[in-house]
Design a protein around this motif. Structure first.
Motif, PDB file in Angstrom:
ATOM      1  N   ASP A 184      48.666  33.224  45.572  1.00  0.00           N
ATOM      2  CA  ASP A 184      48.641  32.850  44.161  1.00  0.00           C
ATOM      3  C   ASP A 184      47.298  32.250  43.768  1.00  0.00           C
ATOM      4  OD1 ASP A 184      50.040  32.221  41.523  1.00  0.00           O
ATOM      5  OD2 ASP A 184      49.334  30.240  42.149  1.00  0.00           O
ATOM      6  N   LEU A 185      46.738  31.399  44.622  1.00  0.00           N
ATOM      7  CA  LEU A 185      45.457  30.771  44.308  1.00  0.00           C
ATOM      8  C   LEU A 185      44.371  31.825  44.110  1.00  0.00           C
ATOM      9  CD1 LEU A 185      43.789  28.163  44.009  1.00  0.00           C
ATOM     10  CD2 LEU A 185      43.406  28.250  46.490  1.00  0.00           C
ATOM     11  N   ILE A 186      44.319  32.803  44.989  1.00  0.00           N
ATOM     12  CA  ILE A 186      43.304  33.852  44.883  1.00  0.00           C
ATOM     13  C   ILE A 186      43.501  34.675  43.613  1.00  0.00           C
ATOM     14  CG2 ILE A 186      42.639  36.072  45.919  1.00  0.00           C
ATOM     15  CD1 ILE A 186      42.834  34.632  48.665  1.00  0.00           C
ATOM     16  N   MET A 187      44.743  35.024  43.303  1.00  0.00           N
ATOM     17  CA  MET A 187      45.008  35.794  42.090  1.00  0.00           C
ATOM     18  C   MET A 187      44.667  34.986  40.841  1.00  0.00           C
ATOM     19  SD  MET A 187      48.583  37.527  43.381  1.00  0.00           S
ATOM     20  CE  MET A 187      49.034  38.276  41.820  1.00  0.00           C
ATOM     21  N   TRP A 188      44.967  33.691  40.864  1.00  0.00           N
ATOM     22  CA  TRP A 188      44.685  32.819  39.714  1.00  0.00           C
ATOM     23  C   TRP A 188      43.181  32.664  39.510  1.00  0.00           C
ATOM     24  CZ3 TRP A 188      43.195  27.353  39.816  1.00  0.00           C
ATOM     25  CH2 TRP A 188      43.285  26.730  38.563  1.00  0.00           C
ATOM     26  N   ILE A 189      42.447  32.482  40.591  1.00  0.00           N
ATOM     27  CA  ILE A 189      40.991  32.354  40.492  1.00  0.00           C
ATOM     28  C   ILE A 189      40.379  33.633  39.930  1.00  0.00           C
ATOM     29  CG2 ILE A 189      38.883  32.253  41.889  1.00  0.00           C
ATOM     30  CD1 ILE A 189      40.323  30.172  43.647  1.00  0.00           C
ATOM     31  N   ARG A 190      40.819  34.772  40.441  1.00  0.00           N
ATOM     32  CA  ARG A 190      40.249  36.049  40.010  1.00  0.00           C
ATOM     33  C   ARG A 190      40.728  36.468  38.622  1.00  0.00           C
ATOM     34  NH1 ARG A 190      38.035  39.991  43.011  1.00  0.00           N
ATOM     35  NH2 ARG A 190      39.104  41.440  41.603  1.00  0.00           N
ATOM     36  N   GLY A 191      41.993  36.190  38.311  1.00  0.00           N
ATOM     37  CA  GLY A 191      42.548  36.632  37.041  1.00  0.00           C
ATOM     38  C   GLY A 191      43.039  38.059  37.060  1.00  0.00           C
ATOM     39  N   ASP A 192      43.276  38.612  38.261  1.00  0.00           N
ATOM     40  CA  ASP A 192      43.870  39.942  38.344  1.00  0.00           C
ATOM     41  C   ASP A 192      44.717  40.056  39.606  1.00  0.00           C
ATOM     42  OD1 ASP A 192      41.903  40.108  40.264  1.00  0.00           O
ATOM     43  OD2 ASP A 192      41.031  41.984  39.544  1.00  0.00           O
ATOM     44  N   ARG A 193      45.241  41.270  39.846  1.00  0.00           N
ATOM     45  CA  ARG A 193      46.227  41.462  40.901  1.00  0.00           C
ATOM     46  C   ARG A 193      45.743  42.490  41.920  1.00  0.00           C
ATOM     47  NH1 ARG A 193      51.442  42.731  37.066  1.00  0.00           N
ATOM     48  NH2 ARG A 193      50.360  44.751  36.964  1.00  0.00           N
ATOM     49  N   PRO A 194      46.038  42.266  43.198  1.00  0.00           N
ATOM     50  CA  PRO A 194      45.699  43.288  44.194  1.00  0.00           C
ATOM     51  C   PRO A 194      46.591  44.510  44.032  1.00  0.00           C
ATOM     52  CG  PRO A 194      46.994  41.548  45.210  1.00  0.00           C
ATOM     53  CD  PRO A 194      46.703  41.100  43.801  1.00  0.00           C
TER      54      PRO A 194
END
Length: 337
Positions: A184-194
């Motif tokens: 979640d932290l990585i997705m929140w920082i980036r603002g998109d989804r893998p």
């Protein structure tokens, strides 16, 4: 304005949620539930106005409860979240939302039937000022193009895996219970989804215990822009509890380690490390998640720090990661929208 009645099921992490709701001016603790007499006794001292019970159903059925906090064991989440929504109550679900994709689709469908209800989950790393400033720099473009991210959830609490309810569950997931925070932290920082995930795991650290699940897992996630993110959930490690993060951009690197945090950038052709001084872990900021949830209820349209889409998105990645571990292949992530 109506005061919102709050009922809490589970007084482990639920005890911290109780304090956050008790401090919110729009809320009143109405019911606290746990099967531990010791925890109920402590709750009676801390929150004397709340009714105490060891029956979760009495929380879900109480007409004085407008918000239910589901902080019970992981395999109870689906049933209790669905029952709360069926009863017209808003829900804060401790992570994971639920254990299986089919269960999450039940919850998703129930929310569609009750569009006025709000749901969030305790993805608490979003409240940390240090990670918020990383997000700001990434979103501003000052780090350049991201090409790699590494996150490791160093749990450092092996006893919680080997002693207690996790050993009794037919299915426990270190991905759902620990990796979920870093995903979640990585997705929140980036603002998109893998778009794709490949995962592996083992149970070497707890092989002599009653735990039947993996205590370690590593996920590799691929994003549409080519960025690769790696997340590890290290449940059995001999290490203080910590959330390690490294973000590599073409113009700057961020490193958050037990030894400190820093930005590494080039100036005049040379690398320079600049300390990052924003607070971590900043536990005093964690009530922000509860406050934004309550504000979204009392003032519809207000943004939540962790919205419904965020919860279903991160769980979609976790379900795909579990599927990848079962099949031994990379898995395309199926999102709910």
């Amino acid at each position: 304005m109506k005061t919102l009645g709050v009922g809490i099921i589970g007084l482990g992490i639920g005890r911290a949620h109780a304090a956050a709701f008790a401090a919110n001016r729009h809320c009143e603790l109405r019911v606290l539930c746990d099967f531990s007499a010791e925890k109920l006794q402590e709750a009676a001292t801390a929150f004397p106005a709340a009714r105490l019970t060891d029956d979760a159903r009495s929380v879900l059925d109480d007409p004085a409860v407008d918000i239910v906090v589901v902080a019970s064991h992981d395999d109870d989440h689906h049933r209790q979240v669905v029952a709360a929504l069926e009863g017209g109550k808003h829900v804060l679900a401790e992570k994971p939302l639920c254990l299986h994709e089919a269960e999450a689709r039940d919850i998703y469908a129930m929310l569609a039937k009750h569009p006025g209800l709000r749901l969030t989950s305790n993805l608490s790393l979003r409240t940390c000022p240090r990670f918020a400033v990383v997000r700001d720099r990434v979103r501003s473009g000052s780090m350049g193009q991201l090409y790699s991210m590494d996150g490791e959830y160093l749990w450092g609490r092996k006893h919680k895996l080997t002693n207690g309810w996790r050993t009794d569950m037919p299915f426990y997931s270190i991905i759902h219970g620990a990796a979920v925070h870093m995903v979640d932290l990585i997705m929140w920082i980036r603002g998109d989804r893998p778009v794709e995930v490949h995962a592996w795991g083992n149970r070497i650290c707890t092989q002599d215990s009653a735990l039947r699940a993996n205590d370690f897992a590593v996920l590799t996630m691929r994003f549409d822009d080519g960025c690769i993110a790696r997340v590890a959930a290290n449940g059995g490690c001999v290490h203080p509890h910590f959330h390690a993060l490294t973000v590599f951009g073409t113009d700057m690197t961020f490193r958050h380690t037990p030894g400190g945090a820093e930005w590494v950038m080039r100036r005049n052709g040379e690398e320079e490390a600049v300390p990052c001084t924003e607070a971590y872990p900043a536990r005093e900021e964690r009530p922000l998640l509860v406050d934004s949830f309550v504000q979204a209820i009392v003032a519809p349209g207000s943004p939540m720090l962790v919205g419904e889409a965020d919860v279903f998105d991160v769980m979609s990645v976790c379900y795909a990661a579990e599927e990848s571990m079962r099949t031994g292949r990379a898995t395309t992530i199926r999102y709910f929208d």
